[in-house]
Write an enzyme that holds these catalytic residues in place. Structure first.
Site, PDB file in Angstrom:
ATOM      1  N   CYS A   1     -36.921 -12.209  40.119  1.00 45.61           N
ATOM      2  CA  CYS A   1     -36.938 -11.197  39.055  1.00 45.61           C
ATOM      3  C   CYS A   1     -37.996 -11.523  38.000  1.00 45.61           C
ATOM      4  CB  CYS A   1     -35.553 -11.096  38.417  1.00 45.61           C
ATOM      5  SG  CYS A   1     -35.536 -10.046  36.976  1.00 45.61           S
TER       6      CYS A   1
ATOM      7  N   CYS B   1     -38.919  -7.904  39.130  1.00 45.35           N
ATOM      8  CA  CYS B   1     -38.625  -6.892  38.093  1.00 45.35           C
ATOM      9  C   CYS B   1     -39.533  -6.984  36.865  1.00 45.35           C
ATOM     10  CB  CYS B   1     -37.182  -7.053  37.606  1.00 45.35           C
ATOM     11  SG  CYS B   1     -35.999  -7.517  38.855  1.00 45.35           S
TER      12      CYS B   1
ATOM     13  N   LYS C   1     -43.400  -6.508  37.499  1.00 44.62           N
ATOM     14  CA  LYS C   1     -43.529  -5.111  37.973  1.00 44.62           C
ATOM     15  C   LYS C   1     -43.424  -4.135  36.808  1.00 44.62           C
ATOM     16  CE  LYS C   1     -40.101  -2.904  38.344  1.00 44.62           C
ATOM     17  NZ  LYS C   1     -39.096  -2.981  39.359  1.00 44.62           N
TER      18      LYS C   1
ATOM     19  N   TYR D   1     -37.474   1.007  47.005  1.00 47.12           N
ATOM     20  CA  TYR D   1     -37.773   0.697  45.605  1.00 47.12           C
ATOM     21  C   TYR D   1     -39.200   0.192  45.421  1.00 47.12           C
ATOM     22  CZ  TYR D   1     -32.773   0.376  44.189  1.00 47.12           C
ATOM     23  OH  TYR D   1     -31.478   0.613  43.894  1.00 47.12           O
TER      24      TYR D   1
ATOM     25  N   GLU E   1     -42.339   2.104  43.607  1.00 45.28           N
ATOM     26  CA  GLU E   1     -42.766   1.588  42.303  1.00 45.28           C
ATOM     27  C   GLU E   1     -44.255   1.230  42.341  1.00 45.28           C
ATOM     28  OE1 GLU E   1     -38.462   0.043  40.657  1.00 45.28           O
ATOM     29  OE2 GLU E   1     -39.779  -1.456  41.504  1.00 45.28           O
TER      30      GLU E   1
ATOM     31  N   HIS F   1     -30.847  16.465  18.931  1.00 44.16           N
ATOM     32  CA  HIS F   1     -31.962  17.363  19.161  1.00 44.16           C
ATOM     33  C   HIS F   1     -33.187  16.976  18.329  1.00 44.16           C
ATOM     34  CE1 HIS F   1     -33.761  21.142  20.335  1.00 44.16           C
ATOM     35  NE2 HIS F   1     -34.102  21.352  19.074  1.00 44.16           N
TER      36      HIS F   1
ATOM     37  N   GLU G   1     -30.356  15.060  25.443  1.00 44.81           N
ATOM     38  CA  GLU G   1     -29.370  16.069  25.039  1.00 44.81           C
ATOM     39  C   GLU G   1     -28.967  16.956  26.217  1.00 44.81           C
ATOM     40  OE1 GLU G   1     -30.690  19.190  22.282  1.00 44.81           O
ATOM     41  OE2 GLU G   1     -32.753  18.729  22.824  1.00 44.81           O
TER      42      GLU G   1
END
Ligand code: NDP
Length: 453
Positions: free
Chosen positions: A45, A50, A53, A181, A185, A442, A447
């Site tokens: 990782c 991760c 990346k 994945y 990516e 908002h 939202e």
């Protein structure tokens, strides 16, 4: 009979996410802990997964921001991207994290062996570099997983996610094998950085396990951005040309693809080769994984395993939780049962997608017709203003009988950031009425989650 004396209370093999957490927590409970790591402290990782990346995703995303900047009144002259600058900055950050992880182990008085370790017996570990054998009351295997390289002629010319962070130059044309994945990516990163990208998969499915509408949306958007796809096209061979580029020959495709780099991202296998588990009577599973019970214990009571090496859920936060729970149970007198339900996940493609809970297809299979699906298909304000046609898509899957939200799936800018918060509501078992009762914030993209009718 005198109790057996061991060199350590816990010996951890592998200093990645799971191993480092288990070491630190066990030591904090007063255990004498050692950890062996054959590459770099931090694991996949942090060192080659991760974290670097995500930094490349950030780096490449500037392309979009810079393109859109003119609509917001900015004139950016002489735009130029320099791959070595980004690459080296990312690698420096990896060094920083490697040092931080090392310091954590030092501060917790965890002894470190920067060499390969294998299992010599139920309570014995052999250190390959020094040839020493040490003993431990408990051994934890946290060696992670390793990229799978399919067997085809010329695969030695291909790179995996291990090498991609170190490329000398930015390749002009990239062929990526796999559509999971890592493939998507890096397809997004290279495409944003101006490379021509072709994604090649053996089946016609990309991102198996994610909601189909989101996968379709990602396919449409990325094709419009210039990524090409070849489905049902397994690799036949890769040949190097005289000019150094590669011809990628695909089964059933008349013309080879020409590439300057070929990245293979076809899954990751548990990293158990040559670990010596047979010396403790442990039999590996079909994918080379270490079978464990709900507590992470193997068939040998003194040997445990956490994270990708067990091939359950290949995600960093899961390895961390498993390592933490194991250390608490063995040395802290605390039993934690891990809950694998409703694990949120994201793909940092461009745009990113994220999901938690059941997809529409999974819910229909589990609940039959008793499922309500709400969706919002919208063009983010930022995209409208920048004349960018890309639309976001949010989906909420609801159990019609109880109104409980079973899953949320989204694709669009910042989807992973938004989904992490929404995942709390899904995990807590909140209902669609609870979402409806929440006032919209908002103007935001998030939202849309409380405005689906
Ligand atoms: P994935 O499992 O995501 O995808 C593998 C891809 O390779 C699929 O498209 C699959 O096709 C194809 N494939 C599998 N085996 C073969 C084969 N023998 N020959 C040709 N194609 C094959 O794997 P990745 O390598 O992308 O990632 C590994 C794991 O790492 C992920 O499962 C994930 O858990 C983790 N990860 C998580 C990330 C995140 O959370 N953002 C980022 C990166 C990795 P098919 O669908 O047809 O089987």
């Amino acid at each position: 009979m005198a109790e057996q004396v061991f060199d350590y209370d816990l010996f951890v093999i592998g200093a990645g996410s799971g191993g480092v957490r288990a070491s630190r927590i066990a030591a904090s409970h007063g255990a004498r802990v050692a950890v062996a790591e054959e590459y770099r402290i931090g694991g996949t990782c942090v060192i080659r997964g991760c974290v670097p990346k995500k930094l490349l995703v950030y780096g490449s995303h500037f392309a979009e921001e810079l393109q859109d900047a003119a609509n917001y009144g900015w004139t950016v002259e002489k735009m130029h991207f320099d791959w070595p600058t980004l690459r080296d900055a990312v690698l420096r950050d990896v060094d920083r994290l490697n040092a931080a992880y090392t310091t954590t182990l030092e501060n917790n008085k965890v002894e470190r062996f920067l060499e390969r370790a294998t299992i010599a017996g139920p309570n014995a570990v052999r250190l390959a570099g020094s040839g020493r054998e040490v003993t431990a009351r408990h051994i934890l295997v946290a060696t992670g997983a390793w990229p799978v390289m399919p067997d085809f002629p010329g695969n030695e010319h291909c790179i995996t996610s291990n090498e991609v962070f170190h490329l000398e130059q930015l390749p002009r044309r990239v062929v990526i094998g796999g559509a999971g994945y890592i493939a998507l990516e890096f397809a997004g990163i290279f495409n944003a950085l101006g490379c021509h990208v072709t994604v090649v998969n053996r089946s016609e499915t990309l991102l198996r396990g994610y909601d189909e509408s989101l996968r379709d949306r990602l396919l449409q958007i990325t094709m419009a951005r210039g990524i090409e796809y070849k489905f049902n096209a397994p690799f036949e061979r890769v040949e190097q040309r005289a000019d150094g580029a590669f011809d990628v020959v695909l089964k059933g495709q008349p013309d080879p693809l020409c590439a300057d780099a070929v990245l293979i991202a076809t899954g990751r296998r548990p990293n158990t080769d040559g670990l010596g588990l047979e010396n403790a009577g442990i039999t590996l599973g079909a994918r080379g994984e270490i079978p464990v019970d709900a507590n992470g214990q193997t068939s040998c009571p003194s040997i445990h395993a956490v994270g990708d090496v067990t091939d359950r859920v290949q995600l960093t936060p899961i390895a961390i939780r498993e390592g933490h729970a194991l250390a608490d149970r063995l040395f802290g007198g605390r039993q934690t049962t891990l809950d694998y339900d409703c694990i949120p996940s994201a793909v940092f493609s461009q745009p990113p997608l994220a999901g938690v809970g059941l997809t529409e297809a999974q819910a229909r299979e589990a609940f039959g017709g008793n499922v309500k699906v709400y969706s919002s298909d919208f063009r983010p304000m930022k995209n409208i203003f920048a004349h960018r046609p890309e639309r976001g898509l949010y989906k909420m899957i609801v159990d019609a009988a109880t109104d409980r939200v079973l899953g949320i799936h989204m694709i669009g800018p910042e989807a992973p950031e938004i989904l992490q918060a929404a995942a709390i509501a899904v995990k807590a078992g909140l209902t669609k009425a609870d979402f409806d009762a929440t006032v919209a914030l908002h103007p935001s993209m998030a939202e849309e989650l409380v405005l689906m009718r």
